[in-house]
Design an enzyme around this catalytic site. Structure first.
Site, mmCIF file in Angstrom:
data_model
loop_
_atom_site.group_PDB
_atom_site.id
_atom_site.type_symbol
_atom_site.label_atom_id
_atom_site.label_comp_id
_atom_site.label_asym_id
_atom_site.label_seq_id
_atom_site.Cartn_x
_atom_site.Cartn_y
_atom_site.Cartn_z
ATOM 1 N N ASP A 12 -6.366 -4.065 11.170
ATOM 2 C CA ASP A 12 -5.212 -3.171 11.236
ATOM 3 C C ASP A 12 -5.012 -2.664 12.663
ATOM 4 O O ASP A 12 -5.848 -2.876 13.550
ATOM 5 C CB ASP A 12 -5.515 -1.982 10.292
ATOM 6 N N CYS A 32 0.814 -1.218 0.000
ATOM 7 C CA CYS A 32 0.000 0.000 0.000
ATOM 8 C C CYS A 32 0.852 1.276 0.000
ATOM 9 O O CYS A 32 2.015 1.256 0.398
ATOM 10 C CB CYS A 32 -0.909 -0.024 1.226
#
Ligand SMILES: O=C(O)c1ccccc1NCC(=O)[C@H](O)[C@H](O)COP(=O)(O)O
Length: 217
Positions: free
Chosen positions: A143, A26
């Site tokens: 996360d 990412c």
């Protein structure tokens, strides 16, 4: 996934994590880093439209998306932005997936589904534990409380699950193997752990991360 086949929602649904871990890198911002991630075998590449040192604009994302072969999923990442902005930017960039990383409600998912994109829900691991599918997402990304901060959480707390969930938060080439062994995720996601400084990726770290993750499956 055979090279050349589009990585769309059907491919995500058919994905077998026992034969191939899903690996997402990412916060990419440069052609060099996109090419490195593709060559190293990433399954998905994320472009951050949320407020972040990794933020890209629609023109940059579109230029980078055009370099990515269709067997790699391109993901636009948002956090607490309006639905209009999410739809406009993801459509302008031409991505195949949208990742919502804030407190977006079910209405976002229901409307974005009509745009025929893969939907990823980014959620912090906390009580009550976010459950895969609660928003109708195709993948749940678990996360740390602050996304993109490079801080690990206690993954082992989650145990393991056969759901389509991605482990994220403080992963690095050095700890990803241990994290996969502890949690047996559908896939993994990394940003800070492949950077030399905040927002600046290191091609060697991208390659080592993907190699270390794949070595576990
Ligand atoms: O990366 C960011 O700066 C970011 C900002 C706002 C919302 C989401 C963001 N990133 C989402 C990701 O998918 C990250 O890769 C994920 O949080 C893991 O990050 P890291 O702990 O740095 O590996």
């Amino acid at each position: 996934m055979a090279i050349g086949h589009p990585l769309d929602r059907a491919a995500v649904n058919d994905w077998n994590p026992l034969t191939s871990l899903f690996v997402k890198v990412c916060g990419l911002r440069t052609e060099r880093d996109v090419d490195t991630a593709v060559e190293a075998g990433a399954d998905a590449i994320g472009f951050v439209f949320a407020e972040s040192p990794r933020q890209v604009d629609a023109d940059t994302a579109r230029r980078l998306v055009r370099r990515v072969p269709e067997h790699v999923l391109t993901v636009a990442v948002f956090r607490n932005q309006s639905l209009g902005e999410v739809r406009a930017l993801s459509s302008a960039a031409g991505v195949g997936a949208v990742q919502l990383h804030g407190s977006e409600g079910r209405d976002y998912y229901d409307i974005l589904r009509q745009d025929d994109v893969v939907l990823i829900r980014g959620a912090a691991f906390r009580e009550p534990i976010p459950q895969y599918g609660d928003m109708g997402e195709d993948m749940l990304l678990l996360d740390a409380p602050t996304p993109g901060a490079g801080v690990p959480w206690n993954w082992a707390q989650f145990g393991s699950s056969t759901d389509k969930w991605l482990l994220a938060g403080g992963l690095t080439p050095d700890n990803v193997g241990e994290a996969i062994a502890a949690t047996k995720p559908f896939g993994v996601d990394v940003s800070s752990g492949v950077e030399v400084s905040r927002g600046v990726k290191d091609p060697a770290l991208i390659t080592s991360f993907i190699k270390a993750a794949r070595a576990q499956v």
